[in-house]
Design a protein around this motif. Structure first.
Motif, mmCIF file in Angstrom:
data_model
loop_
_atom_site.group_PDB
_atom_site.id
_atom_site.type_symbol
_atom_site.label_atom_id
_atom_site.label_comp_id
_atom_site.label_asym_id
_atom_site.label_seq_id
_atom_site.Cartn_x
_atom_site.Cartn_y
_atom_site.Cartn_z
ATOM 1 N N MET A 134 -7.342 7.404 -6.291
ATOM 2 C CA MET A 134 -6.865 6.023 -6.325
ATOM 3 C C MET A 134 -7.752 5.168 -5.427
ATOM 4 O O MET A 134 -7.855 5.406 -4.223
ATOM 5 C CB MET A 134 -5.401 5.934 -5.878
ATOM 6 C CG MET A 134 -4.830 4.532 -5.946
ATOM 7 S SD MET A 134 -3.040 4.494 -5.600
ATOM 8 C CE MET A 134 -2.403 5.333 -7.044
ATOM 9 N N ASP A 135 -8.411 4.163 -6.044
ATOM 10 C CA ASP A 135 -9.304 3.261 -5.319
ATOM 11 C C ASP A 135 -8.657 1.898 -5.146
ATOM 12 O O ASP A 135 -8.011 1.383 -6.073
ATOM 13 C CB ASP A 135 -10.618 3.090 -6.086
ATOM 14 C CG ASP A 135 -11.461 4.347 -6.091
ATOM 15 O OD1 ASP A 135 -12.270 4.505 -5.168
ATOM 16 O OD2 ASP A 135 -11.298 5.165 -7.012
ATOM 17 N N GLY A 183 -16.590 0.407 2.178
ATOM 18 C CA GLY A 183 -16.378 -0.650 3.150
ATOM 19 C C GLY A 183 -15.093 -0.499 3.935
ATOM 20 O O GLY A 183 -14.467 -1.488 4.339
ATOM 21 N N ASN A 184 -14.648 0.744 4.134
ATOM 22 C CA ASN A 184 -13.416 1.054 4.870
ATOM 23 C C ASN A 184 -12.150 0.650 4.140
ATOM 24 O O ASN A 184 -11.074 0.578 4.742
ATOM 25 C CB ASN A 184 -13.423 0.429 6.272
ATOM 26 C CG ASN A 184 -14.392 1.128 7.200
ATOM 27 O OD1 ASN A 184 -14.643 2.324 7.057
ATOM 28 N ND2 ASN A 184 -14.947 0.395 8.139
ATOM 29 N N ASP A 185 -12.243 0.374 2.837
ATOM 30 C CA ASP A 185 -11.027 0.180 2.039
ATOM 31 C C ASP A 185 -10.309 1.527 1.948
ATOM 32 O O ASP A 185 -10.916 2.588 2.109
ATOM 33 C CB ASP A 185 -11.373 -0.311 0.633
ATOM 34 C CG ASP A 185 -11.658 -1.801 0.599
ATOM 35 O OD1 ASP A 185 -11.129 -2.514 1.468
ATOM 36 O OD2 ASP A 185 -12.397 -2.243 -0.297
ATOM 37 N N PRO A 186 -9.004 1.526 1.646
ATOM 38 C CA PRO A 186 -8.291 2.802 1.518
ATOM 39 C C PRO A 186 -8.686 3.541 0.239
ATOM 40 O O PRO A 186 -9.053 2.924 -0.760
ATOM 41 C CB PRO A 186 -6.822 2.374 1.479
ATOM 42 C CG PRO A 186 -6.838 0.981 0.951
ATOM 43 C CD PRO A 186 -8.102 0.366 1.494
ATOM 44 N N LEU A 187 -8.603 4.854 0.290
ATOM 45 C CA LEU A 187 -8.931 5.713 -0.849
ATOM 46 C C LEU A 187 -8.039 6.950 -0.792
ATOM 47 O O LEU A 187 -8.000 7.642 0.221
ATOM 48 C CB LEU A 187 -10.401 6.132 -0.801
ATOM 49 C CG LEU A 187 -10.842 7.246 -1.764
ATOM 50 C CD1 LEU A 187 -10.742 6.772 -3.202
ATOM 51 C CD2 LEU A 187 -12.263 7.702 -1.439
ATOM 52 N N LEU A 188 -7.318 7.206 -1.869
ATOM 53 C CA LEU A 188 -6.469 8.404 -1.953
ATOM 54 C C LEU A 188 -7.077 9.377 -2.948
ATOM 55 O O LEU A 188 -7.330 9.014 -4.102
ATOM 56 C CB LEU A 188 -5.056 8.041 -2.413
ATOM 57 C CG LEU A 188 -4.053 7.565 -1.368
ATOM 58 C CD1 LEU A 188 -2.719 7.261 -2.031
ATOM 59 C CD2 LEU A 188 -3.858 8.601 -0.270
ATOM 60 N N VAL A 189 -7.326 10.612 -2.521
ATOM 61 C CA VAL A 189 -7.836 11.651 -3.411
ATOM 62 C C VAL A 189 -6.937 12.876 -3.275
ATOM 63 O O VAL A 189 -6.766 13.411 -2.180
ATOM 64 C CB VAL A 189 -9.293 12.034 -3.080
ATOM 65 C CG1 VAL A 189 -9.743 13.196 -3.963
ATOM 66 C CG2 VAL A 189 -10.213 10.831 -3.267
#
Length: 252
Positions: free
Chosen positions: A101-102, A146-152
């Motif tokens: 999820m980006d 850019g330090n955005d959240p990322l769920l893997v």
């Protein structure tokens, strides 16, 4: 006797006061009723049951915003950060059980442009949006571009294929944020379904050339004198024994 004005009966009607009260325009809430949502249209995804539905592997990202949303009740929804004002998205886990999820920050009131977090939850009864308390499965706020959240989630034991899951999107420290979000299936192909990469070896159809030189009809091989080179001719070749522990001596 002519009646005087003071003795004449009044013909003016008597007006009785209105006893029906004018109804109040303010709705009365029952003692147990507590409004928890923002007005419709201000924050349409303020509750898990109104979560924005994400489509797996959709080429177009969805827009999610926490503007106008209300703080969450963290007694039912534990969180690993100071996120308060937040919105909800949901998805159905793919058959692989893996997702990515980006989130791409667009705007907000945060001091840091990308001060956003994503938290993945499982409901108390699989897939029900109001089955509290929720269980937090994963959290991230800085691993994306850019330090955005990322769920893997690439561990197949975390998600149950076909079950609905919920994701809380929020700015850190109650900041309002807006951004685009999308979800993809990231699991590798199962080994059993992978095509074989072993090359197919075709039989060699080209005959192996003979190591014996072709002699012209007028040519006669010249042999060394007998005893000088005992294996000077193929017909006198040294016979080798298979798997012999003792090596044979050959000399030219």
């Amino acid at each position: 006797e002519t009646p005087t004005p003071s003795s004449m009966r009044s013909i003016a009607p008597t007006i009785q006061p209105v006893s029906t009260p004018i109804p109040s325009l303010t709705p009365t809430l029952e003692p147990t009723e507590t409004p928890t949502k923002s007005p419709v249209g201000v924050c349409p995804h303020d509750d898990p049951c109104d979560a924005l539905e994400l489509t797996m592997n959709d080429a177009t990202s969805s827009i999610i915003s926490t503007v106008g949303c209300t703080p969450e009740d963290f007694s039912n929804i534990p969180l690993s950060s100071n996120t308060e004002i937040s919105a909800w998205v949901s998805f159905v886990a793919p058959s692989s059980g893996c997702i990515r999820m980006d989130f791409d920050y667009i705007s907000g009131t945060s001091f840091f442009d990308n001060d956003v977090a994503l938290a993945l939850y499982e409901s108390n009864v699989g897939g029900l949006c109001d089955s509290f308390p929720f269980t937090e499965l994963a959290f991230n706020d800085n691993d994306g571009v850019g330090n955005d959240p990322l769920l893997v989630i690439d561990d197949r034991s975390v998600l149950t294929p076909g079950e609905r899951y919920f994701v809380l999107v929020g700015g850190i420290f109650a900041d309002e944020v807006t951004g685009s979000i999308n979800i993809t299936d990231v699991c590798p192909v199962e080994p059993s379904s992978m095509r074989s990469i072993a090359p197919t070896i075709q039989p060699v159809s080209t005959p192996i050339p003979s190591l014996t030189p072709t002699l012209e009809p007028t040519e006669t091989p010249t042999k060394s004198p007998v005893g000088v080179c005992p294996h000077d001719d193929p017909c006198d070749a040294l016979e080798l024994t298979m798997n012999d522990a003792t090596s044979s001596i050959i000399s030219t």
